[in-house]
Write an enzyme that holds these catalytic residues in place. Structure first.
Site, mmCIF file in Angstrom:
data_model
loop_
_atom_site.group_PDB
_atom_site.id
_atom_site.type_symbol
_atom_site.label_atom_id
_atom_site.label_comp_id
_atom_site.label_asym_id
_atom_site.label_seq_id
_atom_site.Cartn_x
_atom_site.Cartn_y
_atom_site.Cartn_z
ATOM 1 N N SER A 41 1.036 -1.433 0.180
ATOM 2 C CA SER A 41 -0.352 0.147 0.075
ATOM 3 C C SER A 41 0.690 1.636 0.045
ATOM 4 O O SER A 41 2.271 1.127 0.478
ATOM 5 C CB SER A 41 -0.778 0.394 1.031
ATOM 6 O OG SER A 41 -0.023 0.759 2.544
ATOM 7 N N ASP A 42 0.930 2.430 -0.565
ATOM 8 C CA ASP A 42 0.789 3.925 0.020
ATOM 9 C C ASP A 42 0.832 3.691 0.768
ATOM 10 O O ASP A 42 -0.022 3.840 2.056
ATOM 11 C CB ASP A 42 0.089 4.244 -1.237
ATOM 12 C CG ASP A 42 1.695 5.776 -1.482
ATOM 13 O OD1 ASP A 42 2.505 5.880 -1.027
ATOM 14 O OD2 ASP A 42 0.833 6.469 -2.346
ATOM 15 N N TRP A 43 0.752 5.173 1.453
ATOM 16 C CA TRP A 43 1.297 6.282 2.725
ATOM 17 C C TRP A 43 -0.697 5.424 3.706
ATOM 18 O O TRP A 43 -1.182 6.830 2.906
ATOM 19 C CB TRP A 43 1.590 7.102 3.380
ATOM 20 C CG TRP A 43 1.818 7.843 3.997
ATOM 21 C CD1 TRP A 43 1.603 8.402 4.904
ATOM 22 C CD2 TRP A 43 3.591 8.019 4.821
ATOM 23 N NE1 TRP A 43 1.897 9.347 5.784
ATOM 24 C CE2 TRP A 43 3.025 8.288 6.257
ATOM 25 C CE3 TRP A 43 4.290 7.229 4.691
ATOM 26 C CZ2 TRP A 43 3.290 8.487 7.234
ATOM 27 C CZ3 TRP A 43 5.327 7.424 5.844
ATOM 28 C CH2 TRP A 43 5.132 8.002 7.123
#
Length: 729
Positions: free
Chosen positions: A289-291
């Site tokens: 996932s991203d942040w």
């Protein structure tokens, strides 16, 4: 369950290890936390920032599989090699205390060199690397970046960005390889080749991560992390191909789109993450996932009614690892979801097997404690020279009226404008810090544009400007000084930024810069306009009244010297635009426009088109020909053309080959780049170039969303020449 296809006994090792793991140990492997979770606060100024108690809680008790970022978030900044080695050694030692001794994977954003390592070689940003049209330089950048992060003990790089930049407002445009599918695919895969080699467990190689799958770069309003509206055909034609070649090049990880496409957030999109990525592209690695984006399915996107539901949606859609990043909430929630039967253990085993596979492939299970790669003096010298050459080749000379450039070394130059005397404006975001805007942290031995001019000049170089980008410039003083100078170098552009902090409402320059430009032009002294920044800000009126225009974008730490070399003629410019430079704020049309976009009153009318770039010499292509007038749908076709240096200086030219499918069941672009070659020619020298187009080059996404080649007429275009051939059944 989609267990990765493995060789060399790794599959057996994975199966054996997986059989020994508890649910908690498995879910821990799927958890990626920020370094701040296991480090002391910045105010404590520790020699080794690791907090051992926090680290043991994360690795021994929570079984965390991966860590990212620099210490001291949100004030993250580059650390010395020595500090990084202490951090990595502490993590290695602590993972050895865990029951199964599974190593931790450490990820970092090293997007134009080793961003977060002090004194690293920091290259031109991706938009500039694209402007070189030189895959060899991209390969070398990948090699050098991998070597430098491995010197610090880091193993996983969140790069390259394989999104294409077709929305110039987007504040991450400069992280892309431009607007063209083929160019981005070639440069991105060249980078992966250099970074990973044939075996990314080698001591000087490291794994890459393709960003940001998929459609992230085309928000309709131009602002970061806002919706994109991309139909399936457009997605498959323009946005998927770069990821497809990245997967084929062997990149073992993919970071998920932080925004949404057609109403479905990237982290909830089963169709993209599983049906296409796994089923069609045959991706065997793991997705990350991203942040904080799994949480955001609940907090921002309102797709999930609870944080718990958000975790279930993301994991079942195909996200294997969560960048949580500041706590263990993902870990706790996912364990509960498995225990309740809402997420099957088979899905957990699938994700964990992918993660463990990459760790085995990276050689982490075989790593010797406290063993770090050491760069040789020869490697360091070669890296510095590669960076200088990349900067030179990335600069685009857009206008040179009456051959005002190159300048005489004795020319009296007035330098003014907010980008003239800063290193940060040539590097942009992800440089030493996240936003790249702390000038005080930049190396003192690198030259700004002003300093490079002063170093190379034998004439008078005067500077009128502020100490910081947004400091008011004394325009009247600049006007007065102009009387005593032959040339004005007007340095405009943008301050550093990335992601949502870089959102803007207009491509127009701020009024203070426009006022300065108008005052300089009004002096009637010849003006050379130099633009620095990550986006094509609107300069049409200024450029029209300037004698010369140089588009520098973000040329990196060696940008000052490269620009001075070009201004004084030490280097013959050869950069080409990897985007269409708009004439008007809303004049956003890419070069590969559809026929309807250039019909009746509609026109493609950029200030400077894709592929534009001047030289101090001239080149001519001629003799374009195809090997056959007709081919069948399964055949390749060979194309030849001659290129000649018709000027009086040695120089490099990039020959661009475009293709047009004359008539098809889906409207086709007026032209698409399908091949390019860069050649170095002496005055009067010529070279015959050959290209081969494959059936894939002739194909497109048809009415049924399948890639096809249709019979009919095709045009090949190089320079001013066009030749035709036809494809039969």
């Amino acid at each position: 369950m989609n267990i990765p296809i493995l060789h060399n006994g790794i599959a057996n090792k994975i199966e054996n290890l997986l059989s020994q793991m508890t649910l908690e140990e498995k879910v821990g492997q799927m958890t990626l936390i920020d370094a701040s979770v296991v480090t002391v606060g910045e105010e404590q100024k520790a020699d080794n920032p690791i907090d051992q108690a926090k680290l043991e809680e994360a690795i021994v008790n929570r079984h965390v599989g991966a860590i990212l970022n620099t210490p001291y978030t949100p004030h993250n900044k580059a650390q010395s090699v020595e500090t990084w080695r202490k951090i990595i050694s502490s993590i290695q030692k602590t993972s050895g205390k865990s029951r199964l001794k599974i190593p931790v994977l450490y990820g970092i954003d090293a997007i134009h060199g080793a961003t977060y390592i002090k004194n690293a070689v920091l290259f031109p940003q991706a938009i500039n690397m694209a402007a070189t049209f030189n895959p060899e330089l991209s390969t070398r950048e990948g090699e050098i970046t991998a070597r430098e992060i491995r010197t610090a003990g880091l193993q996983w790089n969140f790069y390259p960005v394989m999104d294409i930049g077709r929305q110039p407002l987007w504040p991450r445009l400069w992280e892309t390889y431009g607007e063209d599918v083929h160019l981005a695919a070639v440069l991105g895969t060249a980078y992966i080749k250099g970074h990973q080699g044939d075996d990314f467990s080698a001591p000087d190689k490291a794994s890459t991560c393709l960003k940001h799958y998929v459609g992230y770069s085309f928000p309709i309003n131009g602002k970061d992390r806002t919706p994109a509206w991309i139909g399936e055909r457009m997605l498959r034609e323009y946005f998927l191909p770069e990821f497809e070649v990245g997967v084929k090049a062997g990149s073992p990880t993919v970071m998920v789109n932080s925004g949404e496409v057609d109403g479905i957030p990237g982290h909830a999109n089963y169709h993209y993450l599983t049906t296409i990525l796994r089923g069609e592209l045959d991706f065997q690695g793991f997705t990350v996932s991203d942040w904080e984006d799994i949480k955001r399915l609940y907090t921002r996107d309102k797709l999930a009614a609870t944080p718990r539901e958000a975790v279930k949606i993301a994991v079942m859609a195909g996200v294997d690892m969560s960048m949580v990043p500041f706590d263990f909430s993902f870990y706790d929630l996912l364990i509960d979801l498995v225990k309740s039967g809402e997420v099957p253990i088979s899905r957990i085993d699938e994700a964990v097997s992918r993660i463990l596979t990459v760790k085995y492939q990276a050689g982490l299970f075989e790593a010797k404690p406290h063993s770090f790669y050491e760069e040789s003096p020869v490697q360091l010298a070669e890296a510095a020279e590669t960076n200088r050459q990349a900067a030179r080749e990335s600069i685009v000379l857009a206008k040179n009226a009456n051959h005002i450039l190159p300048l005489k070394k004795s020319a009296r130059i007035l330098v003014t404008g907010p980008t003239a005397n800063l290193l940060s404006v040539m590097n942009g975001g992800w440089t030493i810090t996240w936003q790249g805007d702390d000038e005080s942290l930049y190396p003192k031995d690198k030259l700004t544009v002003l300093e490079a001019l002063q170093q190379k000049s034998t004439g008078k170089v005067t500077y009128v400007g502020g100490k910081y980008f947004d400091e008011k410039i004394n325009v009247q003083k600049a006007v007065e000084e102009a009387k005593n100078h032959d040339i004005i170098l007007l340095c405009l552009g943008e301050k550093p930024y990335t992601e949502t902090i870089g959102n803007i409402n207009s491509l127009a320059l701020d009024q203070a810069q426009i006022n300065l430009a108008q005052a300089m032009i009004a002096t009637q002294k010849p003006v050379i306009l130099l633009m620095l920044g990550g986006r094509p800000r609107i300069i049409s009126e200024i450029a029209e009244q300037s004698a010369g225009v140089i588009l520098g974008f973000l040329p990196g730490m060696e940008g000052g010297g490269a620009i001075a070399d070009i201004l004084y003629g030490y280097y013959n410019p050869n950069g080409k635009l990897p985007i269409s430079y708009p004439r008007h704020t809303n004049g956003i049309t890419p070069y590969d426009y559809k026929p309807i976009e250039s019909f009746e009153l509609n026109t493609y009318n950029p200030l400077y088109p894709f592929g534009h770039g001047l030289s101090y010499t001239t080149f001519q292509t001629s003799g374009l020909k195809v090997e056959k007038d007709k081919i069948t749908r399964g055949e390749n076709i060979n194309i030849a053309v001659n290129v000649k240096n018709t000027g009086s200086f040695k120089g490099q030219e990039t020959v661009l080959l475009y293709l047009n499918d004359v008539a098809a069941s889906v409207s086709r672009p007026n032209k698409q780049l399908k091949a390019f070659k860069k050649v170095d020619l002496d005055p009067g020298q010529d070279e015959n170039l050959s290209f081969t187009l494959t059936p894939h080059d002739l194909s497109f996404i048809g009415v049924d969303l399948k890639r096809i080649v249709e019979p009919g007429e095709f045009k090949v275009m190089v320079g001013k020449e066009t030749v035709n051939f036809s494809v039969t059944r």
